[in-house]
Structure formats: structure tokens, C-alpha cells
Design an enzyme around this catalytic site. Structure first.
Site, PDB file in Angstrom:
ATOM      1  CG  ASP A   1     -15.041  50.150 -49.828  1.00  0.00           C
ATOM      2  OD1 ASP A   1     -16.203  50.550 -49.761  1.00  0.00           O
ATOM      3  OD2 ASP A   1     -14.667  49.042 -49.428  1.00  0.00           O
TER       4      ASP A   1
ATOM      5  CG  ASP B   1     -15.116  48.607 -53.271  1.00  0.00           C
ATOM      6  OD1 ASP B   1     -15.927  49.525 -53.388  1.00  0.00           O
ATOM      7  OD2 ASP B   1     -14.760  48.123 -52.195  1.00  0.00           O
TER       8      ASP B   1
END
Lengths: 774, 49
Positions: free
Chosen positions: A461, A651
Site C-alpha cells: 500500500d 487495506d
């Protein structure tokens, strides 16, 4: 375990070096207090900042000097402090927190959760079983060795019978007690019509005991009491190790939960604002969130306006304006202004419905993974039983007596019992997870090691993972030093998150006495005849500078702050910065043949420069949580095994969907709960080190399993041929267990416990990383 | 071999007392903080003058 103590520094210099922390806000701690029958109150705290032996004394003395406090006892392994007050004394937990803050430690109210209390009780039970089995094994071996040596010299049958009977007297009750963990689990498995490793173990132990009693009654030469008890002893050792590792990570995890537990400012019916733990806020109640604070609950804005940074939720780094009626999520950071929020969900339930739905779907995807040890056990149990049965039948067919055939079948069962197998995996896991902990990585599940070792693709990420979670000053060199000093001193007085970045450039800055805050614009102080201002470019009359900077280069992902002192003025550029070793890590991972990708929820304009800086070609921006899962599924369809590293709430589902996942300690709580491992500190290096350690651990697990197989290849034919006396069984069992355990110790990194990066992982550990988002 | 009559019970008693001592130490929480115990031994606060 012993090597991880940092270099010892004398107590005096330590406490001098430790800066007092600001006093925490007052809060309502009543939900954490326990009272015993005598009316004494007690409370537990998780403590941050413990780094050496001198801390034990310092903390306990500080606490015990407080009025009303009877005992303060620090548990150095778990970093928890128990404080007991005298009966009838006034109980003031906030005084404990304040006193420890003055001494330089952060204390967080802490409640032992039920799961952890149960685990602790199970560990104690296992240890008691282990002690009983150890005692019995030693004493029976004393008698067995006498019988074995007597059998080849001049022992009388009466003495041998006596020794066998005494052995039975010790072994039967000891096995009944120490065998409980195996018997219970075997029964549970059989009830659900399944086979697990405990079924052959229980069968082996019970048959060995039964046959030994029978042999003793018939005045035979051999009895297997020692084998049965030794078997239990070795197996319990493996069980205990396995348990200890899981318990240790659970302790760390619940400490982290306590450190992250946030304070919420609840607005009472009469308008008064009270600080309470975020977990004590109920739906329907109104909380107040001011500039620089994180939103503690999910809710709807009732009143107020603010710009809110949702990067922890969505990955988007640009703040967005919020007003009455908007829905905010826990973890968002309020930049300026203040919001009154009607709570819709608090505590553990604070995340988006969509995330929850995705999570549920994603986590079922991973349940297909079978742990290495279980895979081995599944193949093992039927083979063992079949072999024992075949040798029984075979010997009967070959014309042996029933008595002889049963003896041999039991010997096969005993010798194949998976001593080495039961130690092969847990011993490696314990050593490897210790090594990981020293490298700044806490793993949540034991099989994460196996899955980490399989990885060929790493997906990052961006916001908070590749970049630091907090923005920082990018052009410190370009700003005149005296202006930067003034800016930092002004910034101390502001709660705005951008001011934190300016302040971090000069950590030693002290605030000015009189600072005026202009909400949404900046702060101002009068320095003699001159006026100093820090704030938006417009507030500092620096619009022209800002225009210039914006045309200059790709500045649109940066935030601009200006400082003005009299007629002089400077522009401060605040932006997300890459973690210090991100480039190095990505290069090294790529050199190791792993595919690297970025999946970010942020805008393409913000992701592209990062991808270029890291040389990553495979990147996607503006990806929704569902999109992240889809991307991971696409990788899986290509046959890749993916490690996902992420920190945002967005996430969490993809962490659960990846074959294995990691998140930094600054990650949102839901996200951390999904991650297989959590790493500490500002650096990304722990990710690389975790992969290396996991690779070595898996290699050792395989080696160990092969050692166990090799042992069986040698021992089983001997047993089938009828050559295994109790003496041979004892030697074979202990020999293979010791070899497997010694081999597991090689999972420690070369050069002992101290790794080069360990001190830095300590230094910017939970405290430094946690200090920022308050 | 009459010596066994008191040697055997003695050996058993010694073993049992070891077991009892271990169980007592477990119950009194001496295994709860293994690292702390290793460091506390170095502190000399108990030597009050």
C-alpha cells in the site's frame, strides 16, 4: 532470550537522559479497577518506554511513593505493571499515570482479556503436566536402568518384579494426570469422527501401560513404563513450546491494543465534556473531536465544520471538508476546526460495513491453507496404525504366539509415536519467532512463518506503508535556519497536523509564552516589535511565493505552510516522505527475484512519483478495497503467492485475502487484527528480514520433518522385526528429539541475538511510532 | 537386598519433594516473568542501610 537486553547504562544517567512526557488528559478509569475481598483496589497498566533493567526499580519506586499505593510490581517480560492500593485508601489511577509520565514512561490502563487469561491457565496446566511427566520419567528411568543392567548380570526375578511394580505405581497416576491434554484432544477428535496426531499418541501410551502391567503380572523381563512416560514428557515439551510462542505474541498484541486505546471526549447531557476511554462510549452519545485529534468512533457529524484527513481509512492524502450530516469513521484525523459527532458504533465495531462484508468473504479464502505439521500428521496417523496392525497380523500368520505378536505391535506403536515430529515444527517456530521479535516483527499466527517463506510477490500500500504515516518537512535545508527556529517554536503551540511536521524538524523547540491561534489560518506571536506568524500562505501574506512554488514542479501532492517574521518570509513544504529504507528494501526484494507492486487508494498524481522513486512499474492508484481484492485474486490466478503490506482500514480486506500479510504498528486496529505480522519502527527493513527468517525457518522445519522420517525408516523395521526392547525405544526416542531440537536452534540468526538493526527497532519502537497520532 | 526397603521410599520421597517444590514455585508465580527475575537479582535495593 538473554541476549536481547540492550547495553546497560547506569540508572542515574538513564533517568537524566529521559525527558518527562507531557501530563496526559484526565480520564475515567473506573472500568479497569478490580477490588478484592478485603477492599483493596488493584489495576493493571501496560507500560511503554521500558528498555533496561534499571527501569524496573525506577517504575516500581515511582509508583510506591504515591499516597495510598501499597504495591507496584512490574512484569518485565510482558511490560505490565500491577498497582495495588491499601484498603480504604483513595484510589487515583490518574496519579499513577501522571507520575510515570513525569519519570518518562507512558502508562495505559489495561485489562486482561478473557482469552488471554484462559491461555495463561492452559499454559500453567501444561507446565504442571510437564513437571509430573518429568518427575515420573526420571524416577522410572532410575528403576529401569537397574533392571536393564540387572538383566545382563544377576538381578533376582523378585527384585525385578518389585522394581516393575514400583514403576507401575509411579507411571499409572502420572500418565493419568500428564496425559490429559492428549487424551482430551484425542477424544474430541474421535467424537467428531476425525483422526489427529493425539489419537496414535493416546493409543500408544495406553497400550504401552496396559501391556506393561500385563507383563509385570507374568513376571516378564521387560516392561515399557519408562517409554510411555518419556513419550509424554517429550510431547508435552513440544506442546508447551508451541503454546509459549502463541501466548507471547498474544501478550504483545493485547499490550498494543492498550497502547492504542484512545481517549474520547464525551459531551454529557448538561454540556460538560468528560474524557473517557473510547471503549466506554456507547452508540447515541455525542463526542467532541478537536483539531489534531483522531476521531475515536464511527458516527455522524451533528455540528461543526472541519477538514478531515481520511488517509488511514481510504489512503487518500488530501483532507476533505466535513459539515453537519456527514458520516465520519474512526481513525480519521481532524486538521482544523472541531466536530461534534453522534456515535453510531464504538469500540471494536468501528469500521465500514463494506469493509466488514469484504473481510468476511476474504478470510474464508485463506482457510484452505493447511499447516505443515497438520499435513504431516494427516498422512502420519493412518500409516502408523496400519503398520502396527500389519505387524500384528504378520507375526500371527508367521506363527508367533498372540502374546508375542501383541508385544511387537505395541513396540511399533511406541517407536513410531511422533516425538520428533511433534517437536519438529514448534521448536523451529519458537526460535524463529524470537529472532523475528528481535528484528522488530511480531507474528500473530505460527503458520504465518510457513506462508511467508512461500512468497514470490510483494504488494505494498502507499500511504503509511511505503511512506511514513505522518507527513514531514521536505525543504528544511532551503529555509533560513532562524526562520525555521521561529516556525518550530510557533508550531509547538498549534494542534494542526501540519504544525506537527514543522515541529518535528526542530524537536528541541520551546513554545513562546503568548501565542494567538486563528482557527483555520495559523498562529501568531508578538516578539518584541515584530510579529511572527505560521500558517497558510494567505495568512502569512505569502501567496505569491506559493503560486511560484506550485508552478515550479509536481507540488500538488504536497501541502504548503508559510512562516513570516517581520518582513521576512519563507515557504515550508510538507509532504508524505518515503520510509528511510524503502528504496533499499524494494531493490533487495527485486534482486531476490520477487515481483513488487503498489496498490493504493490515493490519487494517481500522488502514487506516480513514489512508484518512479522506487522503480516499481506495476502500480495502480485510486483502487477501492474491492478492487484491491480483485487485483490480489488476479495475482493468485497467475499462480503467485502474495505478501500484502498495508496499514489503512481500506487495506484490511486485502490483507485477509493475500496469502500472508504484514502491517506497520501505526496501522488501524482492524487492519492490524487481519495482519499475520506487525512490524515496529520507521523502517521497512523488518519486512525483508521477516522474509529471510521465515525462509530459513521453513527450510529447518522441512529438515526436521525429514529427520523424523529417517528415524522412522531405521526404527520401524527394527520394531517390526521384534528387536525393540524398552532400552532401544528409550534411546531412539530421546536421540531423535534432541537432534530435532538442536537443529531448530539454527533458526537463530548467525552472530547471536543482537542484530545490527535491533537497537534502532527498539529506539523508534511503539513509543516513537505511537507518539505521533494522538 | 534388604537395603532396598528404605532406599526405594527415600528415592521416591526425594523425587516427590522436588515435584512439590516445582509446583509450589509455579503456583507462587515465579515463572510469570522470567526475564524480570534475571534482572532483579542485580538490584540491591533490598540492602537497606
Amino acid at each position: 532470550m538473554e541476549a536481547n537486553a540492550p547495553a546497560r547504562i547506569p540508572a542515574a544517567s538513564r533517568s537524566a537522559a529521559r525527558a518527562p512526557l507531557p501530563a496526559p488528559p484526565s480520564a475515567d478509569y473506573s472500568s479497569f479497577l478490580h477490588r478484592d475481598d478485603a477492599g483493596r483496589a488493584g489495576m493493571d497498566f501496560a507500560i511503554e518506554g521500558i528498555d533496561c533493567a534499571a527501569c524496573i526499580d525506577e517504575i516500581e519506586d515511582t509508583v510506591e511513593a504515591l499516597p495510598g499505593v501499597e504495591t507496584g510490581r512490574l512484569n518485565y517480560s510482558s511490560h505490565r505493571l500491577h498497582v495495588g492500593w491499601r484498603a480504604g485508601a483513595e484510589v487515583r489511577p490518574e496519579a499513577v499515570v501522571a507520575a510515570l509520565a513525569r519519570a518518562g514512561y507512558r502508562a495505559h490502563a489495561f485489562e486482561l482479556n478473557r482469552a488471554e487469561a484462559l491461555e495463561a491457565e492452559r499454559a500453567r496446566h501444561l507446565l504442571r503436566c510437564l513437571a509430573v511427566a518429568g518427575f515420573a520419567a526420571m524416577n522410572i528411568m532410575l528403576l529401569s536402568v537397574s533392571v536393564w543392567s540387572g538383566n545382563i548380570t544377576d538381578i533376582t526375578p523378585e527384585t525385578r518384579d518389585l522394581f516393575h511394580w514400583v514403576s507401575a505405581l509411579i507411571a499409572l497416576p502420572a500418565c493419568a494426570y500428564a496425559g490429559q491434554p492428549f487424551f482430551n484432544s484425542a477424544l474430541r477428535a474421535l467424537k467428531s469422527r476425525a483422526l489427529n496426531m493425539d489419537v496414535p499418541i493416546s493409543l500408544g501410551v495406553l497400550l504401552a501401560l496396559g501391556i506393561s502391567v500385563f507383563e509385570t503380572l507374568n513376571h516378564a523381563e521387560h516392561a515399557y513404563f519408562d517409554s510411555a512416560v518419556m513419550l509424554l514428557f517429550f510431547l508435552l515439551t513440544g506442546r508447551y513450546l508451541d503454546h509459549a510462542m502463541r501466548r507471547r505474541t498474544r501478550v504483545e498484541a493485547s499490550n498494543l491494543a492498550a497502547l492504542k486505546a484512545e481517549i474520547a471526549y464525551r459531551i454529557e447531557a448538561d454540556g460538560e465534556v468528560v474524557a473517557v476511554p473510547a471503549s466506554a462510549v456507547h452508540p447515541g452519545e455525542v463526542v467532541l473531536v478537536r483539531a489534531g485529534e483522531r476521531v475515536p468512533v464511527d458516527g455522524t457529524v451533528r455540528a461543526g465544520r472541519a477538514s478531515v484527513d481520511e488517509s488511514l481509512i481510504t489512503g487518500e492524502t488530501l483532507p476533505r471538508p466535513f459539515a453537519a450530516g456527514d458520516v465520519v469513521h474512526a481513525g480519521s484525523l481532524v486538521h482544523d476546526g472541531a466536530l461534534q459527532i453522534v456515535t453510531t458504533a464504538a469500540g471494536t465495531g468501528t469500521f465500514l460495513d463494506e469493509i466488514e462484508r469484504l473481510l468476511e468473504r476474504a478470510s474464508t479464502a485463506r482457510s484452505g491453507y493447511v499447516r505443515l505439521a497438520d499435513r504431516a500428521a494427516r498422512m502420519y496417523a493412518p500409516v502408523v496404525h496400519a503398520t502396527a496392525l500389519l505387524s500384528l497380523v504378520g507375526w500371527l500368520v508367521a506363527g508367533a504366539s498372540l502374546h508375542q505378536a501383541v508385544l511387537i505391535a505395541v513396540a511399533v506403536l511406541i517407536i513410531t509415536c511422533p516425538c520428533a515430529l511433534a517437536l519438529a515444527v514448534p521448536a523451529v517456530q519458537v526460535v524463529a519467532s524470537g529472532a523475528l521479535m528481535r528484528a522488530g516483527v511480531l507474528i500473530n499466527s505460527g503458520d504465518a512463518l510457513e506462508r511467508l517463506a512461500d512468497i514470490d510477490t510483494v504488494v505494498f500500500d502507499k500511504t503509511g506503508t511505503l511512506t511514513l504515516p505522518e507527513p514531514s518537512l521536505a525543504n528544511a535545508e532551503a529555509v533560513p535556519p532562524d526562520l525555521l527556529d521561529i516556525a518550530a517554536r510557533l508550531a509547538v503551540s498549534s494542534a494542526h497536523p501540519l504544525a506537527r511536521a514543522v515541529r518535528a524538524a526542530r524537536p528541541e523547540a520551546v513554545p513562546y509564552d503568548e501565542v494567538r491561534e486563528f482557527p483555520g489560518q495559523g498562529v501568531e506571536a508578538q516578539l518584541g516589535a515584530m510579529t511572527a506568524r505560521l500558517g497558510s500562505p494567505a495568512f502569512c501574506l505569502a501567496d505569491d511565493l506559493a503560486q511560484q512554488a506550485l508552478t515550479d514542479e509536481a507540488m500538488d501532492e504536497a501541502s504548503l505552510v508559510a512562516v513570516r517574521y517581520g518582513s521576512r518570509c519563507a515557504l515550508l513544504v510538507v509532504r508524505q516522505r518515503l520510509r528511510p529504507d524503502a528504496v533499499e528494501l524494494v531493490t533487495r526484494l527485486r534482486a531476490a527475484g520477487r515481483h513488487i507492486a503498489i496498490l493504493s487508494g490515493d490519487r494517481a498524481a500522488a502514487v506516480a512519483p513514489i512508484a518512479v522513486a522506487l522503480g516499481i512499474g506495476d502500480w495502480q492508484a485510486g483502487v477501492t478495497p474491492a478492487g484491491k481484492i480483485a487485483a490480489l485474486e488476479a495475482y493468485k490466478a497467475e499462480g503467485r503467492r502474495v505478501l500484502m503490506v498495508g496499514d489503512g482500514v481500506n487495506d484490511a480486506p486485502s490483507l485477509a485475502a493475500a496469502s500472508v500479510s504484514m502491517s506497520p504498528i501505526t496501522a488501524a486496529e482492524v487492519t492490524q487484527a487481519q495482519a499475520d505480522a506487525v512490524f515496529l519502527g520507521e523502517r521497512l527493513a523488518p519486512v525483508g528480514r521477516a522474509l529471510a527468517i521465515a525462509g530459513r525457518a521453513r527450510a529447518l522445519m522441512h529438515q526436521n520433518l525429514w529427520i523424523a522420517v529417517l528415524y522412522n525408516l531405521i526404527a520401524v523395521p527394527l520394531a517390526i522385526a521384534g528387536y525393540v526392547t524398552p532400552l532401544v525405544a528409550a534411546l531412539a526416542m530421546s536421540g531423535s528429539s534432541v537432534i530435532v531440537t538442536l537443529n531448530a536452534l539454527r533458526a537463530r540468526p548467525a552472530g547471536g541475538g543482537m542484530m545490527p538493526a535491533a537497537p534502532s527497532a527498539d529506539a523508534d519502537g511503539p513509543l516513537a511510532a505511537e507518539g505521533a497520532p494522538a | 537386598m534388604t537395603v532396598l526397603v528404605y532406599l526405594l521410599p527415600m528415592a521416591l520421597l526425594l523425587g516427590l519433594s522436588g515435584l512439590a517444590a516445582f509446583l509450589w514455585s509455579l503456583r507462587s508465580g515465579q515463572y510469570d516473568d522470567m526475564e524480570g527475575a534475571a534482572l532483579r537479582v542485580l538490584n540491591d535495593d533490598d540492602m537497606k542501610e
